[in-house]
Each structure stands twice: as structure tokens, then as C-alpha cells.
Design a protein around this motif. Structure first.
Motif, PDB file in Angstrom:
ATOM      1  N   LEU A 203      67.337 -36.729  35.509  1.00  0.00           N
ATOM      2  CA  LEU A 203      68.309 -36.510  36.573  1.00  0.00           C
ATOM      3  C   LEU A 203      69.570 -37.329  36.314  1.00  0.00           C
ATOM      4  O   LEU A 203      69.506 -38.427  35.759  1.00  0.00           O
ATOM      5  N   ALA A 204      70.705 -36.796  36.738  1.00  0.00           N
ATOM      6  CA  ALA A 204      71.994 -37.467  36.555  1.00  0.00           C
ATOM      7  C   ALA A 204      72.404 -38.196  37.825  1.00  0.00           C
ATOM      8  O   ALA A 204      71.898 -37.921  38.916  1.00  0.00           O
ATOM      9  N   GLN A 205      73.316 -39.150  37.647  1.00  0.00           N
ATOM     10  CA  GLN A 205      74.016 -39.809  38.749  1.00  0.00           C
ATOM     11  C   GLN A 205      73.075 -40.429  39.794  1.00  0.00           C
ATOM     12  O   GLN A 205      73.058 -40.042  40.956  1.00  0.00           O
ATOM     13  N   PRO A 206      72.273 -41.390  39.382  1.00  0.00           N
ATOM     14  CA  PRO A 206      71.373 -42.028  40.342  1.00  0.00           C
ATOM     15  C   PRO A 206      72.098 -42.774  41.450  1.00  0.00           C
ATOM     16  O   PRO A 206      71.472 -43.162  42.441  1.00  0.00           O
ATOM     17  N   GLN A 207      73.423 -42.954  41.296  1.00  0.00           N
ATOM     18  CA  GLN A 207      74.185 -43.538  42.403  1.00  0.00           C
ATOM     19  C   GLN A 207      74.189 -42.602  43.619  1.00  0.00           C
ATOM     20  O   GLN A 207      74.358 -43.061  44.742  1.00  0.00           O
ATOM     21  N   ASN A 208      73.990 -41.290  43.367  1.00  0.00           N
ATOM     22  CA  ASN A 208      73.889 -40.314  44.456  1.00  0.00           C
ATOM     23  C   ASN A 208      72.401 -40.123  44.785  1.00  0.00           C
ATOM     24  O   ASN A 208      71.785 -39.133  44.393  1.00  0.00           O
ATOM     25  N   TYR A 209      71.867 -41.054  45.525  1.00  0.00           N
ATOM     26  CA  TYR A 209      70.421 -41.097  45.705  1.00  0.00           C
ATOM     27  C   TYR A 209      69.882 -39.887  46.449  1.00  0.00           C
ATOM     28  O   TYR A 209      68.759 -39.444  46.192  1.00  0.00           O
ATOM     29  N   ASP A 210      70.677 -39.305  47.346  1.00  0.00           N
ATOM     30  CA  ASP A 210      70.215 -38.130  48.075  1.00  0.00           C
ATOM     31  C   ASP A 210      69.950 -36.962  47.133  1.00  0.00           C
ATOM     32  O   ASP A 210      69.015 -36.184  47.340  1.00  0.00           O
ATOM     33  N   SER A 211      70.776 -36.834  46.090  1.00  0.00           N
ATOM     34  CA  SER A 211      70.570 -35.775  45.113  1.00  0.00           C
ATOM     35  C   SER A 211      69.275 -35.991  44.344  1.00  0.00           C
ATOM     36  O   SER A 211      68.527 -35.042  44.066  1.00  0.00           O
ATOM     37  N   ILE A 212      69.014 -37.248  44.010  1.00  0.00           N
ATOM     38  CA  ILE A 212      67.790 -37.582  43.279  1.00  0.00           C
ATOM     39  C   ILE A 212      66.549 -37.266  44.112  1.00  0.00           C
ATOM     40  O   ILE A 212      65.600 -36.623  43.637  1.00  0.00           O
ATOM     41  N   THR A 213      66.562 -37.693  45.351  1.00  0.00           N
ATOM     42  CA  THR A 213      65.385 -37.492  46.195  1.00  0.00           C
ATOM     43  C   THR A 213      65.203 -36.031  46.577  1.00  0.00           C
ATOM     44  O   THR A 213      64.066 -35.574  46.746  1.00  0.00           O
ATOM     45  N   ALA A 214      66.297 -35.279  46.709  1.00  0.00           N
ATOM     46  CA  ALA A 214      66.174 -33.855  47.028  1.00  0.00           C
ATOM     47  C   ALA A 214      65.390 -33.135  45.940  1.00  0.00           C
ATOM     48  O   ALA A 214      64.494 -32.316  46.220  1.00  0.00           O
ATOM     49  N   PHE A 215      65.708 -33.450  44.693  1.00  0.00           N
ATOM     50  CA  PHE A 215      64.972 -32.825  43.593  1.00  0.00           C
ATOM     51  C   PHE A 215      63.533 -33.322  43.558  1.00  0.00           C
ATOM     52  O   PHE A 215      62.588 -32.526  43.504  1.00  0.00           O
ATOM     53  N   LEU A 216      63.349 -34.629  43.532  1.00  0.00           N
ATOM     54  CA  LEU A 216      62.008 -35.186  43.341  1.00  0.00           C
ATOM     55  C   LEU A 216      61.066 -34.831  44.492  1.00  0.00           C
ATOM     56  O   LEU A 216      59.876 -34.584  44.266  1.00  0.00           O
TER      57      LEU A 216
END
Length: 341
Positions: A216-229
Motif C-alpha cells: 500500500l502507498a502513502q501510509p500517512q493517509n491512514y484512512d486509505s490504508i485501513t479502508a483496504f485492509l
């Protein structure tokens, strides 16, 4: 192996993965205590060499790139592969035959290998996830069979070259899913998971010991990370390591690694940073950022870090975040960030 056999494998493997989730997380946690991996993605190397580009060490002596990288303590390389690429030096190549040949060189140099599947004919990244042209008009069922066949075949090409990858990354910066609408997070998270599980299980069928990475890219955007995971986990997704791209400065490294650590705790998987880079003409700042990431990653038990294409220098490509000086063909001081960190 037929597609039907592969469908049977994925069903049994997914059930087994779910049943053993606690044990898998424990094993991964124990693995995070192992030696911190320092590596680099050097997928452009064959095209650079074919164009007459050479590499000098910090003393100015021309050497093989693998030798120079090992001098900075690097012990691994990450190599991308495209499905049916063009011959464009910058945006093509990286067929599985070329990637396996480069992996064979890396093994001969005593380095571990990560294979990075893009699941496209050229770049797929956080803003673009296009399936290969041959898959474009497939139904989900057809694409699932194509995924089984492709990963099983390509893993066996790597195996035939005598290489056992330590890690296999299934998809590149897949925050929005893979393979267009068919495997998108927004439209078909179930199909996205099915395609990725097919890839996961075919990797394990050929290399049972390889660690499978979700990237995943851009872990500074944590909402994007958690949405996928969240979606991937909730639909039965299987993976061993959560991997990230991050190109932030030294000043933001601690906060970004903090988000990686939050993902580690929430999803029970070890983490790794598989892409880092900084301006070659701002080498001191890049070195400081690399040191900061390594320090913070080690503090959370992360598995390692990879510099993205440090060997690149103009005029091969306009990419300006490598770590080689085009005027001297020597590494910049950015590479010193790997030392004593």
C-alpha cells in the motif's frame, strides 16, 4: 495444473489461512525480530546496462552494481515484473524471463530476492490499476483463472532459474484494488480479494516458504490504508506482511512509521517499507530521511527497507530520486544513510 485444481487449492488454502490466523501472526511476529533487511529495487538495471551505463563505487572505481550495494550493507533486491510489456527502456521490459534472469544474478551475488507483481503490462501504482490488455475484457471468473495461471507459471519460471524468493509482492500500491473495476475496492471488494487470494495461493503452491506481501502507498493517509485492509481482511484475504511506500522527509518519518506500527498492531502482520527515495541533488536531506526511517522502523520491529531504484541517473531517465551522481557515476552521500543506522 488446471484452473479447476487451482480453484480447489484456493478454497482449501483460504480456509486453512483463516483457521491458523493466530499462529500465522505469531510466526510473523517472531520473524520481525530477525536481522533488519536493507535492500533496493534495481529493476531498471538491465536496460541501463544495455544502454552502456556503468557504475562506480564511492572511490571512483567501476564495479558491478551488486558489489557496490553490498558495500553499503544491502542484502536484498526487489524486482518488478509486467505481464506483456513493451520494449520501452523506461516503461516496459521486466517480463518474467528478464526478471528471473536478474533474480538469478542477485542470487549469485549472495542477495535475497523480492518479486514485485504489477499485474499489468506497465506501471500500476496508487493512482492507476489497469489489468493487462489480454485480461481487459474478461469476466471475473475468466480473470480469476488467468490470475491462477499467470502467477503459477511465472513463479515456476523463477524456480527454473534456481531462485527461491524470500518475498513476493502481489500487486503494487493497491490501495484502490487491482485489475480495474473487476478487482476494485470500491466496486467489488469480494472479487478483489478473490484475485489476490488466487495470487497468494499460487505463490505458496510453488514457494511455500515465501512471504507474501500486500503493498500500500502513502501510509500517512491512514484512512486509505485501513479502508483496504479492513475490506481485504473481512473478505478472507490472506497475506504475511503489510508493505508500504513512503518518500517523506526526516521530519515526518516518525509519524509515518507510527502509522505503519498501528497497522502492525491492528492486523497482526509484520510491516516493511519496500519503497523509499529522495532527490539525488539533495543528498544530505535524503541521507537524513533514510536514517530516520531506518531508526524508526527498527524501533517497531519492522522487517526492513528498500530504496527505489538508487542506481538510476540521467540521461537514462528523468527520475531524480535515485542515489547516483550523473556527473561522476558514483553513489551520492544518500547511500550513507544505510551505514551505521
Amino acid at each position: 495444473m488446471s484452473p479447476l485444481t487451482r480453484r480447489t487449492l484456493i478454497k482449501s488454502a483460504t480456509v486453512a489461512t483463516a483457521a491458523l490466523a493466530g499462529g500465522s501472526a505469531l510466526s510473523a511476529g517472531q520473524a520481525s525480530a530477525a536481522t533488519f533487511v536493507k535492500g533496493a529495487d534495481i529493476s531498471w538495471l538491465p536496460q541501463m546496462e544495455a544502454g552502456g551505463y556503468t557504475f562506480r563505487n564511492s572511490s571512483g572505481t567501476q564495479q558491478d552494481l551488486f558489489t557496490i550495494l553490498k558495500g553499503y550493507g544491502l542484502g536484498a533486491v526487489r524486482l518488478r515484473t509486467f505481464v506483456n510489456p513493451s520494449n520501452d527502456p523506461g516503461n516496459g521490459h521486466c517480463s518474467i524471463a528478464e526478471t528471473a534472469a536478474l533474480a538469478k544474478r542477485a542470487k549469485a551475488a549472495g542477495m535475497q530476492v523480492m518479486i514485485d507483481y504489477h499485474f499489468g503490462d506497465t506501471w500500476n501504482s496508487v493512482g492507476t490499476q489497469k489489468p493487462p490488455a489480454a485480461w481487459q475484457n474478461m469476466s471475473y471468473s475468466q480473470m480469476l483463472d488467468a490470475m491462477y495461471d499467470y502467477v503459477y507459471h511465472t513463479m515456476n519460471v523463477v524456480k527454473a532459474n534456481g531462485v527461491s524468493p524470500a518475498w513476493v509482492q502481489i500487486g503494487n500500491e493497491i490501495n484502490s484494488g487491482i485489475c480495474g473495476t473487476t478487482g476494485s475496492l470500491a466496486h467489488h471488494p469480494d472479487q478483489m480479494t478473490g484475485l489476490l487470494n488466487a495470487a497468494h495461493d499460487m505463490v505458496k503452491e510453488v514457494f511455500s516458504g515465501a512471504q507474501v506481501l500486500i503493498h500500500l502507498a502513502q501510509p500517512q493517509n491512514y484512512d486509505s490504508i485501513t479502508a483496504f485492509l479492513n475490506a481485504y481482511r473481512d473478505h478472507g484475504g490472506a497475506w504475511d506482511v503489510t508493505a508500504f511506500s513512503s518518500y517523506g522527509s526526516a521530519g515526518v518519518a516518525a509519524g509515518i512509521v507510527g502509522n505503519m506500527n498501528a497497522a502492525r498492531k491492528t492486523y497482526g502482520k509484520p510491516v516493511m517499507q519496500v519503497e523509499f527515495g529522495g532527490r539525488y541533488d539533495r543528498a544530505a536531506a535524503t541521507e537524513a530521511a533514510l536514517r530516520a526511517y531506518i531508526t524508526n522502523l527498527k524501533s517497531i520491529g519492522a522487517l526492513g527497507i528498500f530504496y527505489w531504484e538508487p542506481e538510476v541517473y540521467t540521461p537514462f531517465n528523468t527520475y531524480n530520486m535515485g542515489a547516483w551522481d550523473p556527473s561522476t557515476r558514483r553513489p551520492t552521500s544518500a547511500m550513507d544513510g544505510f551505514l551505521n543506522a
